[in-house]
Design a protein around this motif. Structure first.
Motif, PDB file in Angstrom:
ATOM      1  N   VAL A 171      -8.708  64.621 -16.424  1.00 57.10           N
ATOM      2  CA  VAL A 171      -8.198  64.973 -15.097  1.00 57.10           C
ATOM      3  C   VAL A 171      -8.954  64.171 -14.035  1.00 57.10           C
ATOM      4  O   VAL A 171      -8.356  63.656 -13.085  1.00 57.10           O
ATOM      5  CB  VAL A 171      -8.322  66.494 -14.836  1.00 57.10           C
ATOM      6  CG1 VAL A 171      -7.861  66.850 -13.436  1.00 57.10           C
ATOM      7  CG2 VAL A 171      -7.536  67.280 -15.879  1.00 57.10           C
ATOM      8  N   GLN A 172     -10.262  64.027 -14.213  1.00 54.66           N
ATOM      9  CA  GLN A 172     -11.063  63.248 -13.271  1.00 54.66           C
ATOM     10  C   GLN A 172     -10.602  61.789 -13.228  1.00 54.66           C
ATOM     11  O   GLN A 172     -10.560  61.176 -12.161  1.00 54.66           O
ATOM     12  CB  GLN A 172     -12.539  63.312 -13.645  1.00 54.66           C
ATOM     13  CG  GLN A 172     -13.167  64.655 -13.425  1.00 54.66           C
ATOM     14  CD  GLN A 172     -14.615  64.695 -13.881  1.00 54.66           C
ATOM     15  OE1 GLN A 172     -15.208  63.677 -14.243  1.00 54.66           O
ATOM     16  NE2 GLN A 172     -15.196  65.881 -13.870  1.00 54.66           N
ATOM     17  N   TYR A 173     -10.257  61.227 -14.393  1.00 53.29           N
ATOM     18  CA  TYR A 173      -9.790  59.849 -14.451  1.00 53.29           C
ATOM     19  C   TYR A 173      -8.533  59.670 -13.601  1.00 53.29           C
ATOM     20  O   TYR A 173      -8.446  58.750 -12.788  1.00 53.29           O
ATOM     21  CB  TYR A 173      -9.497  59.431 -15.893  1.00 53.29           C
ATOM     22  CG  TYR A 173      -8.855  58.072 -15.988  1.00 53.29           C
ATOM     23  CD1 TYR A 173      -9.628  56.921 -15.964  1.00 53.29           C
ATOM     24  CD2 TYR A 173      -7.473  57.932 -16.049  1.00 53.29           C
ATOM     25  CE1 TYR A 173      -9.042  55.662 -16.018  1.00 53.29           C
ATOM     26  CE2 TYR A 173      -6.879  56.684 -16.096  1.00 53.29           C
ATOM     27  CZ  TYR A 173      -7.668  55.560 -16.086  1.00 53.29           C
ATOM     28  OH  TYR A 173      -7.080  54.323 -16.123  1.00 53.29           O
ATOM     29  N   PHE A 174      -7.557  60.567 -13.779  1.00 51.90           N
ATOM     30  CA  PHE A 174      -6.312  60.457 -13.020  1.00 51.90           C
ATOM     31  C   PHE A 174      -6.520  60.782 -11.541  1.00 51.90           C
ATOM     32  O   PHE A 174      -5.825  60.238 -10.684  1.00 51.90           O
ATOM     33  CB  PHE A 174      -5.212  61.319 -13.648  1.00 51.90           C
ATOM     34  CG  PHE A 174      -4.636  60.677 -14.876  1.00 51.90           C
ATOM     35  CD1 PHE A 174      -3.630  59.729 -14.778  1.00 51.90           C
ATOM     36  CD2 PHE A 174      -5.118  60.992 -16.131  1.00 51.90           C
ATOM     37  CE1 PHE A 174      -3.111  59.115 -15.896  1.00 51.90           C
ATOM     38  CE2 PHE A 174      -4.609  60.393 -17.265  1.00 51.90           C
ATOM     39  CZ  PHE A 174      -3.601  59.439 -17.158  1.00 51.90           C
ATOM     40  N   TYR A 175      -7.494  61.625 -11.244  1.00 52.20           N
ATOM     41  CA  TYR A 175      -7.827  61.894  -9.840  1.00 52.20           C
ATOM     42  C   TYR A 175      -8.354  60.613  -9.181  1.00 52.20           C
ATOM     43  O   TYR A 175      -7.934  60.248  -8.089  1.00 52.20           O
ATOM     44  CB  TYR A 175      -8.857  63.015  -9.731  1.00 52.20           C
ATOM     45  CG  TYR A 175      -9.383  63.178  -8.325  1.00 52.20           C
ATOM     46  CD1 TYR A 175      -8.596  63.750  -7.333  1.00 52.20           C
ATOM     47  CD2 TYR A 175     -10.650  62.737  -7.983  1.00 52.20           C
ATOM     48  CE1 TYR A 175      -9.065  63.877  -6.032  1.00 52.20           C
ATOM     49  CE2 TYR A 175     -11.126  62.866  -6.690  1.00 52.20           C
ATOM     50  CZ  TYR A 175     -10.336  63.434  -5.721  1.00 52.20           C
ATOM     51  OH  TYR A 175     -10.794  63.552  -4.437  1.00 52.20           O
ATOM     52  N   GLU A 176      -9.286  59.938  -9.851  1.00 55.77           N
ATOM     53  CA  GLU A 176      -9.852  58.703  -9.299  1.00 55.77           C
ATOM     54  C   GLU A 176      -8.784  57.618  -9.175  1.00 55.77           C
ATOM     55  O   GLU A 176      -8.777  56.860  -8.213  1.00 55.77           O
ATOM     56  CB  GLU A 176     -11.029  58.213 -10.152  1.00 55.77           C
ATOM     57  CG  GLU A 176     -12.253  59.079 -10.068  1.00 55.77           C
ATOM     58  CD  GLU A 176     -12.826  59.196  -8.657  1.00 55.77           C
ATOM     59  OE1 GLU A 176     -12.763  58.219  -7.881  1.00 55.77           O
ATOM     60  OE2 GLU A 176     -13.347  60.280  -8.323  1.00 55.77           O
ATOM     61  N   LEU A 177      -7.879  57.556 -10.137  1.00 52.36           N
ATOM     62  CA  LEU A 177      -6.788  56.597 -10.089  1.00 52.36           C
ATOM     63  C   LEU A 177      -5.914  56.858  -8.866  1.00 52.36           C
ATOM     64  O   LEU A 177      -5.571  55.943  -8.125  1.00 52.36           O
ATOM     65  CB  LEU A 177      -5.950  56.692 -11.371  1.00 52.36           C
ATOM     66  CG  LEU A 177      -4.786  55.740 -11.497  1.00 52.36           C
ATOM     67  CD1 LEU A 177      -5.299  54.326 -11.737  1.00 52.36           C
ATOM     68  CD2 LEU A 177      -3.888  56.164 -12.649  1.00 52.36           C
ATOM     69  N   ARG A 178      -5.594  58.107  -8.644  1.00 50.61           N
ATOM     70  CA  ARG A 178      -4.748  58.473  -7.502  1.00 50.61           C
ATOM     71  C   ARG A 178      -5.492  58.298  -6.188  1.00 50.61           C
ATOM     72  O   ARG A 178      -4.939  57.840  -5.190  1.00 50.61           O
ATOM     73  CB  ARG A 178      -4.277  59.920  -7.656  1.00 50.61           C
ATOM     74  CG  ARG A 178      -3.458  60.429  -6.497  1.00 50.61           C
ATOM     75  CD  ARG A 178      -2.122  59.694  -6.386  1.00 50.61           C
ATOM     76  NE  ARG A 178      -1.471  59.906  -5.123  1.00 50.61           N
ATOM     77  CZ  ARG A 178      -0.696  60.948  -4.819  1.00 50.61           C
ATOM     78  NH1 ARG A 178      -0.464  61.867  -5.725  1.00 50.61           N
ATOM     79  NH2 ARG A 178      -0.158  61.047  -3.639  1.00 50.61           N
TER      80      ARG A 178
END
Length: 189
Positions: free
Chosen positions: A178-185
């Motif tokens: 979830v953190q990965y996709f948060y940083e991506l967004r």
């Protein structure tokens, strides 16, 4: 709903900055219709989230101790948490020790939540979760303990830049996927 229709709907909700970068893939197997197969969420043609494979570069926790010792997870301790520890021990514990005890209690609760969410993800059927995402309010998906619902909500265009930036503290306590996709967004708001 057929996979192609579901994929089309999910991709229509992608943030404009991520459109064309994120792809949902779920190959079906002709000779085993009762199995959902594997599911991938790809970013820039790389499989980032493979729900049946723990060999991705995103960290998958095996034990509660790994979560407690992960330096990337920073657990904020509120005065209410400290007060509940103080009342449980009838005020006999020094103040600095209360903070440590509260942080340990919170990290244990978080570890159990993350491990159960991770276990639910590996057992989940992507189609079922994606259909649930399409029929529930975006706020509910963001607040959910389901990793996949969180990811689908984070890359959704209905979540604005201001809301994304305001979620920074909450994201520290989420699963690394979830953190990965948060940083991506966050990088491509």
């Amino acid at each position: 709903m057929s996979w192609s229709k579901l994929k089309q709907q999910l991709e229509s909700f992608l943030s404009p900055a991520l459109h064309g970068r994120i792809e949902y893939r779920a190959p079906a197997y002709r000779y085993s219709p009762d199995k959902s197969g594997t599911c991938y969420i790809s970013v820039d043609k790389k499989n980032i989230l493979n729900m049946n494979d723990k060999s991705t570069f995103i960290r998958w926790y095996q034990t509660e101790l790994e979560i407690k010792n992960d330096p990337d997870i920073q657990i904020p301790v509120s005065s209410d948490d400290i007060e509940s520890i103080r009342q449980a021990n009838k005020g006999t514990v020094p103040e600095d020790r209360l903070i440590i005890m509260a942080r340990n209690r919170l990290s244990t609760e978080l570890a159990k939540e993350l491990l159960s969410a991770q276990a639910a993800l590996t057992k989940s059927n992507f189609n079922v979760v994606a259909n649930k995402f399409l029929t529930t309010p975006i706020e509910e998906s963001l607040e959910s303990s389901d990793i996949l619902l969180n990811i689908l909500a984070l890359v959704d265009k209905r979540v604005g830049k201001k809301r994304i930036l305001g979620m920074r503290e909450k994201m520290r306590m989420k699963h690394p996927a979830v953190q990965y996709f948060y940083e991506l967004r966050r990088g491509g708001c």
